[in-house]
Design a protein around this motif. Structure first.
Motif, mmCIF file in Angstrom:
data_model
loop_
_atom_site.group_PDB
_atom_site.id
_atom_site.type_symbol
_atom_site.label_atom_id
_atom_site.label_comp_id
_atom_site.label_asym_id
_atom_site.label_seq_id
_atom_site.Cartn_x
_atom_site.Cartn_y
_atom_site.Cartn_z
ATOM 1 N N LYS A 158 0.834 -1.200 0.000
ATOM 2 C CA LYS A 158 0.000 0.000 0.000
ATOM 3 C C LYS A 158 0.866 1.246 0.000
ATOM 4 C CE LYS A 158 -4.425 -1.266 1.871
ATOM 5 N NZ LYS A 158 -5.308 -1.269 3.035
ATOM 6 N N GLY A 159 0.373 2.263 -0.675
ATOM 7 C CA GLY A 159 1.101 3.527 -0.698
ATOM 8 C C GLY A 159 2.174 3.583 -1.762
ATOM 9 N N MET A 160 2.251 2.546 -2.601
ATOM 10 C CA MET A 160 3.224 2.563 -3.689
ATOM 11 C C MET A 160 2.932 3.753 -4.605
ATOM 12 S SD MET A 160 5.824 1.196 -5.145
ATOM 13 C CE MET A 160 5.971 -0.180 -4.036
ATOM 14 N N ARG A 161 3.956 4.509 -4.882
ATOM 15 C CA ARG A 161 3.737 5.717 -5.691
ATOM 16 C C ARG A 161 3.551 5.339 -7.159
ATOM 17 N NH1 ARG A 161 8.863 8.953 -4.181
ATOM 18 N NH2 ARG A 161 9.671 6.842 -4.287
ATOM 19 N N MET A 162 2.436 5.741 -7.683
ATOM 20 C CA MET A 162 2.118 5.382 -9.061
ATOM 21 C C MET A 162 1.547 6.592 -9.786
ATOM 22 S SD MET A 162 0.461 1.657 -8.940
ATOM 23 C CE MET A 162 1.292 0.271 -8.216
ATOM 24 N N ALA A 163 1.189 6.394 -11.050
ATOM 25 C CA ALA A 163 0.593 7.474 -11.821
ATOM 26 C C ALA A 163 -0.815 7.749 -11.325
ATOM 27 C CB ALA A 163 0.568 7.084 -13.299
ATOM 28 N N GLY A 164 -1.316 8.924 -11.563
ATOM 29 C CA GLY A 164 -2.688 9.243 -11.157
ATOM 30 C C GLY A 164 -2.959 10.725 -11.209
ATOM 31 N N ARG A 165 -4.123 11.091 -10.690
ATOM 32 C CA ARG A 165 -4.539 12.487 -10.654
ATOM 33 C C ARG A 165 -3.532 13.329 -9.885
ATOM 34 N NH1 ARG A 165 -9.999 14.205 -11.121
ATOM 35 N NH2 ARG A 165 -10.763 13.266 -13.029
ATOM 36 N N THR A 166 -3.132 14.413 -10.472
ATOM 37 C CA THR A 166 -2.098 15.245 -9.876
ATOM 38 C C THR A 166 -2.607 16.678 -9.756
ATOM 39 O OG1 THR A 166 -0.510 13.858 -10.999
ATOM 40 C CG2 THR A 166 0.328 15.877 -10.078
ATOM 41 N N GLY A 167 -2.155 17.349 -8.737
ATOM 42 C CA GLY A 167 -2.543 18.747 -8.531
ATOM 43 C C GLY A 167 -3.903 18.841 -7.873
ATOM 44 N N GLY A 168 -4.369 20.074 -7.723
ATOM 45 C CA GLY A 168 -5.665 20.280 -7.084
ATOM 46 C C GLY A 168 -5.659 20.004 -5.606
ATOM 47 N N ASN A 169 -4.489 20.055 -4.976
ATOM 48 C CA ASN A 169 -4.391 19.806 -3.535
ATOM 49 C C ASN A 169 -4.311 21.120 -2.782
ATOM 50 O OD1 ASN A 169 -4.048 17.055 -4.143
ATOM 51 N ND2 ASN A 169 -1.868 17.428 -4.458
#
Lengths: 206, 128
Positions: A158-169
């Motif tokens: 769990k928590g493996m860094r992968m591609a995905g939605r970025t920004g908007g934080n």
């Protein structure tokens, strides 16, 4: 903690007295309205809820209209709470920019970063990708590489860094300096960049 | 009070207002890309101040308002040296125009590829 809600106007550069050229973010903070005063008796802590950016009544829910009527203020678009506000203010009072900030203050700025959409690991987590285009590599210059071992643990942890939605934080930039306050137009110049696009809400806290 | 920003966006007006408030108006002579100029630039070394001259051709003028800048290129011992000056910088003591150049482009990047006689800019002559 003192603070105000504002809007990001954009960036420009100005010169300081020493002749240095400083990149600044311009923030517009019109007088904020105190929409609620929280105190020890009713809420267990002291805080001010500030509101910013007038809007039409039809764009606000009935519950919120009642909330704004209590403070005798127009409907507002953005509300935020500031704990232990150091300036004495009552319900319905307005808080102007020059009351809260002075030139040279060190402030934190909270904003929502620009949405970047679905991004790969190189942009999202600063992976380096495969550094070689040769040595047997083929169309995987920006690939993440291995995501774990094989039959043991037989899963991706769990928590493996992968591609995905970025920004908007929601991101807080700390220790920024107030370069200038232009009280006439309710503008302030803050050294450095602040997260978010132009016109997005920024919370400046001291 | 309603925010000036939003769907009736006038971001540039506010930025221009900021720039007008922050600028210490300094009249500089008007020059164009291709002109040969000498920029007297104040350099602070510790507590000492001195003035350095940078002489060369203006190869680009960029930006507007308070953030306008220009690039000066010169040949120093056979090596091309470029320096970018913010035009409103309080460190610029003055700008002297030595020659007016005749060029057909706004950005003279092609000079970077040229050396010797080819890198020379023709002088602009004014008819009476």
């Amino acid at each position: 903690m003192n603070g105000l809600i504002g809007k990001k106007v954009g960036m420009t550069s100005v010169y300081n007295d020493a002749g240095q050229y400083i990149a600044c973010t311009v923030v517009e903070a019109l007088p904020n309205v105190v929409t609620q005063v929280k105190n020890e008796d009713t809420d267990g802590y002291y805080a001010l809820q500030l509101g910013y950016d007038e809007t039409k009544e039809k764009n606000v829910s009935n519950q919120m209209i009642g909330h704004f009527k209590k403070a005798k203020s127009a409907p507002l678009r953005k509300l935020s709470e500031f704990r232990d506000f150091e300036i004495e203010k009552g319900l319905g009072d307005s808080v102007a920019i020059e009351e809260v900030f002075q030139e040279g203050d060190v402030v934190n700025a909270v904003g929502t970063t620009k949405g970047k959409g679905f991004q790969g690991v190189v942009k999202r987590h600063n992976f380096r990708g495969v550094n070689d285009a040769t040595h047997g590599q083929h169309n995987r210059l920006r690939a993440p590489g291995s995501i774990g071992a094989a039959s043991y643990p037989a899963k991706v942890i769990k928590g493996m860094r992968m591609a995905g939605r970025t920004g908007g934080n929601r991101v807080k930039m700390r220790n920024l300096r107030v370069v200038k306050i232009l009280a006439e137009k309710n503008l302030m110049l803050i050294k450095g960049a602040i997260p978010g696009h132009k016109g997005s809400y920024v919370i400046i806290e001291k | 009070m309603q925010s000036f920003l939003g769907y009736k966006c006038n971001v540039m007006d506010l930025i221009k207002y900021v720039q007008s408030q922050m600028s210490q108006k300094q009249e500089q002579p008007s020059f164009k890309p291709g002109d040969n100029v000498a920029v007297n630039y104040k350099i602070v070394e510790g507590s000492k101040e001195r003035i350095q001259v940078f002489k060369g051709d203006v190869i680009q003028i960029k930006g507007q308002g308070l953030t306008k800048s220009f690039t000066v290129r010169k040949m120093s011992n056979g090596v091309g040296v470029e320096r970018i000056f913010p035009i409103n910088s309080p460190n610029i003591v003055d700008i002297k125009i030595l020659k007016r150049g005749k060029v057909r482009r706004a950005k003279l990047y092609y000079l970077r590829e040229l050396v010797g006689k080819k890198a020379k800019i023709k002088e602009r002559t004014f008819k009476k």
